[in-house]
Scaffold this motif. Structure first.
Motif, PDB file in Angstrom:
ATOM      1  N   THR A  40       0.793  -1.258  -0.128  1.00 53.80           N
ATOM      2  CA  THR A  40      -0.123   0.201  -0.073  1.00 53.80           C
ATOM      3  C   THR A  40       0.779   1.352   0.031  1.00 53.80           C
ATOM      4  O   THR A  40       0.409   2.252  -0.393  1.00 53.80           O
ATOM      5  N   VAL A  41       2.137   1.219   0.493  1.00 55.00           N
ATOM      6  CA  VAL A  41       2.934   2.458   0.437  1.00 55.00           C
ATOM      7  C   VAL A  41       3.451   2.761  -0.757  1.00 55.00           C
ATOM      8  O   VAL A  41       3.262   4.099  -1.308  1.00 55.00           O
ATOM      9  N   TYR A  42       3.504   1.730  -1.814  1.00 53.80           N
ATOM     10  CA  TYR A  42       3.681   1.916  -3.179  1.00 53.80           C
ATOM     11  C   TYR A  42       2.338   2.272  -4.025  1.00 53.80           C
ATOM     12  O   TYR A  42       2.444   3.268  -4.705  1.00 53.80           O
ATOM     13  N   THR A  43       1.301   1.650  -3.611  1.00 52.08           N
ATOM     14  CA  THR A  43       0.144   1.907  -4.559  1.00 52.08           C
ATOM     15  C   THR A  43      -0.450   3.475  -4.079  1.00 52.08           C
ATOM     16  O   THR A  43      -1.102   4.141  -4.815  1.00 52.08           O
ATOM     17  N   SER A  44      -0.165   3.711  -2.887  1.00 52.10           N
ATOM     18  CA  SER A  44      -0.551   5.291  -2.306  1.00 52.10           C
ATOM     19  C   SER A  44       0.081   6.306  -3.301  1.00 52.10           C
ATOM     20  O   SER A  44      -0.340   7.557  -3.105  1.00 52.10           O
ATOM     21  N   LYS A  45       1.099   6.069  -4.015  1.00 53.28           N
ATOM     22  CA  LYS A  45       1.727   6.947  -4.785  1.00 53.28           C
ATOM     23  C   LYS A  45       0.796   7.182  -6.025  1.00 53.28           C
ATOM     24  O   LYS A  45       1.084   8.305  -6.596  1.00 53.28           O
ATOM     25  N   HIS A  46       0.014   6.323  -6.208  1.00 54.03           N
ATOM     26  CA  HIS A  46      -0.656   6.262  -7.533  1.00 54.03           C
ATOM     27  C   HIS A  46      -2.191   6.029  -7.495  1.00 54.03           C
ATOM     28  O   HIS A  46      -2.989   6.251  -8.563  1.00 54.03           O
ATOM     29  N   CYS A  47      -2.664   5.904  -6.547  1.00 50.75           N
ATOM     30  CA  CYS A  47      -4.288   5.889  -6.309  1.00 50.75           C
ATOM     31  C   CYS A  47      -4.531   5.992  -4.892  1.00 50.75           C
ATOM     32  O   CYS A  47      -3.673   5.671  -3.911  1.00 50.75           O
ATOM     33  N   PRO A  48      -5.601   6.344  -4.360  1.00 48.34           N
ATOM     34  CA  PRO A  48      -6.122   6.569  -3.071  1.00 48.34           C
ATOM     35  C   PRO A  48      -5.777   5.450  -2.302  1.00 48.34           C
ATOM     36  O   PRO A  48      -6.493   4.314  -2.850  1.00 48.34           O
ATOM     37  N   SER A  49      -5.204   5.359  -1.254  1.00 47.05           N
ATOM     38  CA  SER A  49      -5.001   4.112  -0.473  1.00 47.05           C
ATOM     39  C   SER A  49      -5.049   4.303   1.067  1.00 47.05           C
ATOM     40  O   SER A  49      -5.061   5.292   1.603  1.00 47.05           O
ATOM     41  N   ALA A  50      -5.290   3.323   1.636  1.00 40.99           N
ATOM     42  CA  ALA A  50      -5.305   3.121   3.092  1.00 40.99           C
ATOM     43  C   ALA A  50      -4.970   1.665   3.596  1.00 40.99           C
ATOM     44  O   ALA A  50      -5.327   0.774   2.732  1.00 40.99           O
ATOM     45  N   MET A  51      -4.959   1.608   4.750  1.00 40.83           N
ATOM     46  CA  MET A  51      -4.809   0.316   5.497  1.00 40.83           C
ATOM     47  C   MET A  51      -5.455   0.058   6.805  1.00 40.83           C
ATOM     48  O   MET A  51      -5.848   1.171   7.240  1.00 40.83           O
ATOM     49  N   ILE A  52      -5.767  -0.876   6.966  1.00 36.58           N
ATOM     50  CA  ILE A  52      -6.572  -1.443   8.397  1.00 36.58           C
ATOM     51  C   ILE A  52      -5.408  -2.513   9.121  1.00 36.58           C
ATOM     52  O   ILE A  52      -5.013  -3.526   8.548  1.00 36.58           O
ATOM     53  N   PHE A  53      -5.172  -1.975  10.304  1.00 36.00           N
ATOM     54  CA  PHE A  53      -4.522  -2.923  11.172  1.00 36.00           C
ATOM     55  C   PHE A  53      -5.390  -3.858  12.090  1.00 36.00           C
ATOM     56  O   PHE A  53      -6.144  -3.078  12.632  1.00 36.00           O
ATOM     57  N   VAL A  54      -4.993  -5.096  12.286  1.00 38.88           N
ATOM     58  CA  VAL A  54      -5.551  -5.914  13.429  1.00 38.88           C
ATOM     59  C   VAL A  54      -4.206  -6.295  14.178  1.00 38.88           C
ATOM     60  O   VAL A  54      -3.238  -6.350  13.992  1.00 38.88           O
ATOM     61  N   PRO A  55      -4.645  -6.584  15.653  1.00 34.76           N
ATOM     62  CA  PRO A  55      -3.610  -6.910  16.520  1.00 34.76           C
ATOM     63  C   PRO A  55      -3.007  -8.388  16.226  1.00 34.76           C
ATOM     64  O   PRO A  55      -3.819  -9.212  15.464  1.00 34.76           O
ATOM     65  N   CYS A  56      -1.821  -8.540  16.293  1.00 36.30           N
ATOM     66  CA  CYS A  56      -1.065  -9.863  16.407  1.00 36.30           C
ATOM     67  C   CYS A  56      -0.701 -10.256  17.751  1.00 36.30           C
ATOM     68  O   CYS A  56      -0.086  -9.180  18.327  1.00 36.30           O
ATOM     69  N   ARG A  57      -0.573 -11.323  18.133  1.00 33.62           N
ATOM     70  CA  ARG A  57      -0.290 -11.783  19.460  1.00 33.62           C
ATOM     71  C   ARG A  57       1.044 -11.117  19.856  1.00 33.62           C
ATOM     72  O   ARG A  57       2.055 -11.781  18.980  1.00 33.62           O
ATOM     73  N   GLU A  58       1.435 -10.547  20.905  1.00 27.03           N
ATOM     74  CA  GLU A  58       2.624 -10.037  21.267  1.00 27.03           C
ATOM     75  C   GLU A  58       3.449  -9.287  20.293  1.00 27.03           C
ATOM     76  O   GLU A  58       4.871  -9.317  20.336  1.00 27.03           O
ATOM     77  N   GLY A  59       2.620  -9.005  19.360  1.00 27.88           N
ATOM     78  CA  GLY A  59       3.533  -8.312  18.351  1.00 27.88           C
ATOM     79  C   GLY A  59       4.175  -8.970  17.317  1.00 27.88           C
ATOM     80  O   GLY A  59       4.989  -8.451  16.427  1.00 27.88           O
ATOM     81  N   VAL A  60       4.166 -10.235  17.565  1.00 27.52           N
ATOM     82  CA  VAL A  60       5.256 -11.068  16.683  1.00 27.52           C
ATOM     83  C   VAL A  60       4.657 -11.223  15.200  1.00 27.52           C
ATOM     84  O   VAL A  60       3.593 -11.551  15.118  1.00 27.52           O
ATOM     85  N   SER A  61       5.544 -11.017  14.454  1.00 28.85           N
ATOM     86  CA  SER A  61       5.614 -11.560  13.063  1.00 28.85           C
ATOM     87  C   SER A  61       6.748 -12.023  12.475  1.00 28.85           C
ATOM     88  O   SER A  61       7.727 -11.855  12.920  1.00 28.85           O
ATOM     89  N   HIS A  62       6.689 -12.437  11.038  1.00 22.75           N
ATOM     90  CA  HIS A  62       7.806 -12.922  10.576  1.00 22.75           C
ATOM     91  C   HIS A  62       8.433 -13.959  11.352  1.00 22.75           C
ATOM     92  O   HIS A  62       9.574 -13.923  11.712  1.00 22.75           O
TER      93      HIS A  62
END
Lengths: 461, 461
Positions: free
Chosen positions: B404-426
């Motif tokens: 979305t960071v890239y799309t935001s340069k060329h079309c109206p964009s936004a994001m929705i975040f939801v929680p992940c346990r203890e902030g862990v990802s990857h």
């Protein structure tokens, strides 16, 4: 007993040899052969030469790990050379080689030994250890060709696996000899690249599993009357202060630690500083703090290894960090005080920043400080005074470990340091000039002769 | 246009679904199916499941690297599912998949897209990217089964190689689409484990080298009317503050650096502190200083990688140290200020201690801050307000990079975040609860419907 004397008042070695003019005639009246020393050293370095860094034939490092085929070759050569000189050769159960030249007293008392090691690091140089053994041989050759005899028996020790680079225990066989390392543990050390190969199996393969127990014990081992070791300094102090000879009066105590800092991996972009458990940051602050503490105590503290897990990435905080600490000081009590201050500081640091981290530490090595024998040190000092004078020599404490640290617990011992270029060792470019090699060898000869005379007086008075 | 409406005033999802009672009836009148969402997500995670960490069937992580056989399987499945719904499917020259559902206006204007990615890290989880695509599918399924039509065309994008884990360029294909990455460079990216395999050769192998130019251009590319992305937060803020929905108004700017500190290897026991060039000590002080500077600027600075050469040892000072810096802030000017302060501090530190060290640095990545479209953000905000209210939602800035960071340069964009346990990802244990997955999906649906209505009014007024 004293044969050819140098005709001139100040004696200067040949082109390859001393550039420094010594202050006065060598008290032994003997003069080592600098050219023969240099040629012998580099000829034997053809066994294990590696890591070429320059054009000259001698511009390589060494990879002569203990009990490899190249080490066996240099051992055979050494055995043949000492036999040519009329020495007896004994090999103990750790493959330590003891060459012994009878003295004029024909005493059965333990010999005065000149010892060091012929093994090297995998990316080592041509001087560390090797110089000490080849210099000792040059001393015996010089005595032999001059018809010079010491009073007590004199000889050479080639200690097995001093480097601990192939079988991971440094000063391994002098440690067994001194009773500090159980022989079963030493025998069972595994080749770091091949766990099927043990130190003992390699001793057997090359015929160096001798019959004599590896011990300093008078009854059944191979006791020594004294131990002198010529070695490159492995540091910059002699070179930087313009000195030629270090009179080594002891060795620093040191303790090695491994510290593991436990944090929590997290995304660097999405994890506020306040919620982090960042082990890289904590370890960094610990290392900076350990350096400050060392300076305050006038001690040495160093971190050589710093590891994050192999899956580390730029945008992930690491799960954990492993780093080492090496604390050194000539006084064991200072080593303890530094250790205490450091771990107190680490606990404080661990509780700071974000949600804090935890850490564990293990003591991997604890080598107490050694103080060498004052008579042996006095003999080295006398040699240095005669050869270069007090301005060009200095009292030193060894920063590194050496076989002499172990021998010093069981017989009078001391060491002689010579400068090495830029303090570099354990590296192919390690270098000690022909002049310094020769000066160190002459000093070794003088120290042994001086000590032999002192011993004769003190044991017969 | 609005079909079945929820009968109750507050609507509660089934056992697997929302535990949070939403404040009022969803404005769309639609209700996503939380069970179907959850089951679909985990069913598709059978392609690439890896790194089991628990007993339950879904307790594994994922290793579904882009354009592997497992990625091709989930792509085929995705293509079949969207076709079942009556969508058209277009594939561009980077393998980006565009599924399109016609709206009631039958307008040829670019569709409102819900996009994310189906590829994962090699030790990734089941939610990063995957949730965004599966949620988008659930939105289309919900609309379809309710006979609900948007005004403008609506659809889904599965962006190729968002992770950059196999072909090392993250947000790779949205970057090409946005004109920020030349397609030849992207095509020529090499598999990190096999340099003979390129991204293009894998697109060809799996039949995903489409005909449509990868571009946002109206003339010849695949332009988008808007881009909404549901994603796990990848940080701890929502969980720690007890919120369910993050209304993402932009993304931090960040710069990644590699710093190499050049010292000199030396023996830790023989080298006085005053003569050292110790890169580990200097790097440690640099990292500690960078953290202080970040705190002062209220920015993020992190070091994820810290490497000493592999031949490092406890008793040798390292020759050099390589470490990374990741500087982030929502304002590019603050990123620049932090960078300037840091390198000024590094120069001072390099000159301190012993004989000092030198250092080089390279800028590896420079990603300017992004500010999302205010109307898209307002649509997400409206959805969040309706579903959970202002106490349970919050405005956020994305710390991580997203398509979305890239799309935001060329079309109206936004994001929705939801929680992940203890902030862990990857990480295999990455987890987003069924309730939060469902809430996020409902919010995505509401935001799209809201934006479609806004767009209809504004383009037809």
């Amino acid at each position: 007993m004293h044969a050819t004397r140098s005709a001139s008042h100040t004696f200067r070695l040949s082109a390859r040899g001393f550039s420094t003019v010594t202050r006065r005639q060598a008290p032994s009246g003997l003069r080592i052969n600098p050219d023969r020393l240099w040629e012998t050293l580099h000829k034997t370095c053809e066994w294990g030469a590696a890591h070429r860094y320059g054009e000259k034939p001698t511009e390589t490092g060494m990879a002569r790990l203990t009990l490899t085929d190249d080490d066996a070759r240099v051992r055979s050569w050494f055995a043949a050379e000492v036999k040519k000189l009329g020495c007896t050769l004994s090999v103990d159960q750790m493959g330590n080689m003891f060459a012994r030249q009878q003295g004029s007293l024909k005493s059965s008392a333990p010999m005065i030994a000149m010892g060091s090691h012929l093994d090297t690091q995998p990316r080592g140089g041509r001087y560390d250890g090797i110089l000490g053994v080849i210099a000792a041989l040059e001393v015996l050759r010089t005595m032999k060709e001059s018809g010079f005899e010491t009073n007590y028996d004199v000889g050479i020790v080639n200690w097995t696996n001093e480097e601990g680079a192939r079988f991971p225990k440094s000063m391994c066989s002098s440690g067994v000899w001194a009773g500090a390392i159980p022989i079963e543990k030493a025998w069972d050390l595994r080749d770091i690249h091949n766990p099927h190969v043990t130190l003992r199996s390699e001793l057997e393969r090359h015929g160096y599993l001798g019959d004599i127990p590896c011990a300093s014990d008078e009854q059944f081992g191979y006791p020594l009357g004294a131990h002198f070791e010529l070695h490159i300094e492995q540091g910059p102090i002699l070179e930087e202060t313009g000195r030629s000879i270090g009179v080594v009066q002891g060795a620093q105590g040191y303790r090695w630690f491994t510290i593991i800092v436990h944090g929590k991996d997290a995304h660097t972009g999405t994890t506020p500083l306040s919620t982090r458990k960042d082990p890289v940051l904590a370890a960094s602050k610990m290392i900076a703090a350990s350096n400050e503490i060392a300076s305050r105590h006038n001690a040495l503290v160093s971190t050589g290894i710093f590891r994050v897990p192999s899956n580390a990435s730029t945008n992930t905080l690491a799960t954990n960090v492993t780093f080492t600490l090496d604390i050194r000081h000539p006084n064991d009590s200072v080593v303890s005080a530094v250790q205490e201050d450091i771990f107190e500081a680490f606990a404080t640091i661990a509780s700071q920043d974000g949600k804090g981290v935890s850490f564990d530490w293990t003591l991997d090595t604890d080598s107490p400080a050694a103080k060498f024998d004052q008579n042996c040190v006095a003999s080295v000092q006398a040699a240095a005074d005669h050869l270069v004078g007090p301005e060009k020599s200095m009292l030193m404490t060894s920063g590194a470990g050496h076989d002499t640290v172990y021998t010093s617990k069981h017989c009078p011992s001391a060491m002689i340091f010579v400068p090495c270029r830029e303090g570099v060792s354990h590296h192919p470019t390690e270098y000690c000039s022909p002049q310094d090699c020769a000066l160190g060898t002459q000093a070794l000869l003088e120290a042994v002769v001086h000590y032999d005379q002192f011993r004769t007086k003190s044991e017969n008075s």
